[in-house]
Write a protein that holds these residues in place. Sequence first.
Motif, mmCIF file in Angstrom:
data_model
loop_
_atom_site.group_PDB
_atom_site.id
_atom_site.type_symbol
_atom_site.label_atom_id
_atom_site.label_comp_id
_atom_site.label_asym_id
_atom_site.label_seq_id
_atom_site.Cartn_x
_atom_site.Cartn_y
_atom_site.Cartn_z
ATOM 1 N N THR A 125 0.822 -1.209 0.000
ATOM 2 C CA THR A 125 0.000 0.000 0.000
ATOM 3 C C THR A 125 0.855 1.257 0.000
ATOM 4 O O THR A 125 0.615 2.193 -0.778
ATOM 5 C CB THR A 125 -0.936 -0.009 1.211
ATOM 6 N N GLN A 126 1.848 1.293 0.876
ATOM 7 C CA GLN A 126 2.668 2.504 0.991
ATOM 8 C C GLN A 126 3.422 2.825 -0.301
ATOM 9 O O GLN A 126 3.363 3.966 -0.793
ATOM 10 C CB GLN A 126 3.627 2.376 2.168
ATOM 11 N N PRO A 127 4.142 1.860 -0.931
ATOM 12 C CA PRO A 127 4.805 2.217 -2.203
ATOM 13 C C PRO A 127 3.838 2.551 -3.330
ATOM 14 O O PRO A 127 4.113 3.440 -4.141
ATOM 15 C CB PRO A 127 5.639 0.978 -2.533
ATOM 16 N N ALA A 128 2.671 1.878 -3.359
ATOM 17 C CA ALA A 128 1.705 2.186 -4.412
ATOM 18 C C ALA A 128 1.150 3.591 -4.246
ATOM 19 O O ALA A 128 1.070 4.364 -5.219
ATOM 20 C CB ALA A 128 0.567 1.156 -4.394
ATOM 21 N N HIS A 133 1.035 9.368 -5.521
ATOM 22 C CA HIS A 133 1.169 10.736 -5.032
ATOM 23 C C HIS A 133 2.267 11.496 -5.771
ATOM 24 O O HIS A 133 2.150 12.710 -6.013
ATOM 25 C CB HIS A 133 1.465 10.712 -3.525
ATOM 26 N N SER A 134 3.346 10.801 -6.136
ATOM 27 C CA SER A 134 4.476 11.480 -6.793
ATOM 28 C C SER A 134 4.412 11.403 -8.311
ATOM 29 O O SER A 134 5.372 11.806 -8.979
ATOM 30 C CB SER A 134 5.798 10.858 -6.321
ATOM 31 N N ALA A 135 3.305 10.897 -8.852
ATOM 32 C CA ALA A 135 3.213 10.754 -10.311
ATOM 33 C C ALA A 135 3.343 12.077 -11.051
ATOM 34 O O ALA A 135 4.069 12.166 -12.047
ATOM 35 C CB ALA A 135 1.904 10.050 -10.686
ATOM 36 N N PRO A 136 2.656 13.183 -10.621
ATOM 37 C CA PRO A 136 2.825 14.451 -11.367
ATOM 38 C C PRO A 136 4.262 14.946 -11.394
ATOM 39 O O PRO A 136 4.772 15.339 -12.449
ATOM 40 C CB PRO A 136 1.899 15.414 -10.607
ATOM 41 N N SER A 137 4.921 14.937 -10.228
ATOM 42 C CA SER A 137 6.309 15.414 -10.212
ATOM 43 C C SER A 137 7.225 14.488 -10.996
ATOM 44 O O SER A 137 8.176 14.943 -11.648
ATOM 45 C CB SER A 137 6.793 15.530 -8.764
ATOM 46 N N ALA A 180 -3.843 15.332 -11.807
ATOM 47 C CA ALA A 180 -4.451 15.469 -10.484
ATOM 48 C C ALA A 180 -4.836 14.094 -9.975
ATOM 49 O O ALA A 180 -5.823 13.509 -10.411
ATOM 50 C CB ALA A 180 -5.678 16.377 -10.558
ATOM 51 N N ILE A 181 -4.022 13.555 -9.128
ATOM 52 C CA ILE A 181 -4.310 12.276 -8.503
ATOM 53 C C ILE A 181 -4.471 12.523 -7.012
ATOM 54 O O ILE A 181 -3.510 12.864 -6.325
ATOM 55 C CB ILE A 181 -3.185 11.253 -8.768
ATOM 56 N N ASN A 182 -5.658 12.390 -6.563
ATOM 57 C CA ASN A 182 -5.962 12.642 -5.169
ATOM 58 C C ASN A 182 -5.973 11.321 -4.419
ATOM 59 O O ASN A 182 -6.690 10.381 -4.794
ATOM 60 C CB ASN A 182 -7.328 13.339 -5.045
ATOM 61 N N VAL A 183 -5.199 11.259 -3.370
ATOM 62 C CA VAL A 183 -5.145 10.028 -2.584
ATOM 63 C C VAL A 183 -6.491 9.751 -1.923
ATOM 64 O O VAL A 183 -6.914 8.594 -1.785
ATOM 65 C CB VAL A 183 -4.014 10.128 -1.537
ATOM 66 N N ASP A 271 11.216 -0.093 -5.233
ATOM 67 C CA ASP A 271 10.008 -0.893 -4.959
ATOM 68 C C ASP A 271 9.932 -2.133 -5.846
ATOM 69 O O ASP A 271 8.994 -2.319 -6.626
ATOM 70 C CB ASP A 271 8.754 -0.043 -5.155
ATOM 71 N N PRO A 272 10.906 -3.021 -5.756
ATOM 72 C CA PRO A 272 10.873 -4.213 -6.620
ATOM 73 C C PRO A 272 9.703 -5.136 -6.312
ATOM 74 O O PRO A 272 9.179 -5.798 -7.217
ATOM 75 C CB PRO A 272 12.217 -4.897 -6.335
ATOM 76 N N LEU A 273 9.274 -5.193 -5.031
ATOM 77 C CA LEU A 273 8.159 -6.067 -4.684
ATOM 78 C C LEU A 273 6.853 -5.603 -5.342
ATOM 79 O O LEU A 273 6.037 -6.427 -5.777
ATOM 80 C CB LEU A 273 8.000 -6.115 -3.160
ATOM 81 N N LEU A 274 6.673 -4.286 -5.438
ATOM 82 C CA LEU A 274 5.474 -3.753 -6.083
ATOM 83 C C LEU A 274 5.430 -4.139 -7.552
ATOM 84 O O LEU A 274 4.401 -4.614 -8.061
ATOM 85 C CB LEU A 274 5.445 -2.234 -5.932
ATOM 86 N N TRP A 275 6.540 -3.972 -8.260
ATOM 87 C CA TRP A 275 6.546 -4.288 -9.686
ATOM 88 C C TRP A 275 6.533 -5.794 -9.926
ATOM 89 O O TRP A 275 6.010 -6.245 -10.958
ATOM 90 C CB TRP A 275 7.760 -3.645 -10.344
ATOM 91 N N GLY A 276 7.074 -6.573 -8.990
ATOM 92 C CA GLY A 276 6.935 -8.022 -9.111
ATOM 93 C C GLY A 276 5.492 -8.469 -8.973
ATOM 94 O O GLY A 276 5.028 -9.374 -9.686
ATOM 95 N N THR A 277 4.740 -7.825 -8.073
ATOM 96 C CA THR A 277 3.313 -8.132 -7.932
ATOM 97 C C THR A 277 2.536 -7.736 -9.184
ATOM 98 O O THR A 277 1.637 -8.459 -9.638
ATOM 99 C CB THR A 277 2.742 -7.408 -6.701
#
Length: 390
Positions: A125-128, A133-137, A180-183, A271-277
């Motif tokens: 959850t946290q890395p996703a 959240h950091s996608a625009p930057s 605009a991605i709102n958490v 975040d290798p675990l996120l991309w592995g999932t």
Amino acid sequence: MTGIEPTALQKPPPMDEMPQARSAMGTAAGVEKQVQQATRGVYRLHSHLRAIRLAFNALLILALLYTVALVKTLIIPLVLAAFIGLALNPIVARATRHHVPRWLGASVLMATLIAGIVAGISMLTQPALGWLHSAPSQIHSFIPKLQHFTRPLEAAGRATQALVNGHPTLSSAQNPSDVAINVWDVLAGAPKVLAAVLTVLLLVFFFLIYGDLILRRLVEIAPNFGYKRHAVSIVRGIQTEVSRYILTTIVINASLGVTTAGMLYLLHMPDPLLWGTVAMFANFIPYVGAIVTTTTLLFVGLIHFEVLANALLPALCFAGITAVEGNLITPMILGRRMRVSPIAILIWLLIWGWLWGVPGALLAVPMLTSAKLIAERVRGWEWFARMVQR
């Protein structure tokens, strides 16, 4: 000399019998003509009935597709729970052979599954959310890296426009639109997702406990013992083959996810675990999933690494891994009997992706392979298995 004389054999029939012979010949010809006309009429009737039946079948298929698309919120959890239940049923069945009650084996298995899901969600959850959240930057920082690729294209576009219009036009600086991605919008949909997950888990639990009982009740409907024995053999064979296929596919995709995560960890990807999932779940969609995962790793590599070779390496390594998995490991493990034609896979993906979206695309190939295994054992549906066979 006794016997019939030759003159007696050549004697013509009497004059009063010739009209009767002609009328008999005419009657036979008329009857034959009527039989031919009746045969043609029967053929025409059969062709008309066949056309009507095909039209009704087409209307029935369209009605079923509309119904499936209309009630997808109800059907998708049922289909997903049925596949998970079939995959986990051999584990519970093996526990029952060691005198473990089904309810106890199903409870322990579901508790383990829920604990794994909770642990996975808490880890991812946290890395996703961080990537969302950091996608625009990240996009803003990624665009300048592409300028040395886009400058030749822009120059060619200006030259073409100058040839067409007679004067060059300066392209205005394009400011990338803010994403605009709102958490909070993501978290607002969490209750629906949680309710769907709980529904699937409850259905899986009850399928594991009462699945064999439901199949036994269906077999009892058969009219006689011969039909019951045939139905039991078909149902058991289908259940065994579909369960083995689903469980094997899950193990292969999980192994691919673990291998991808280890490869990305060695390449110092974030975040290798996120991309592995992501790679594990995307691999349920043949061809498309590999392309999407490769593109995602390419994008993340270009964002994270400054050197172009290091940025391309994760995507290239994953492409090599998935090529070996799709062309060597999976066919060797599953065998030829469970392999499906790529054309049938793509058509199936288009149909169920159009009807159910992303869940339909994820469930399309398991549904197609299961339908093929079922059609091989059901009389009258062998043509479907031949059509989708690779």
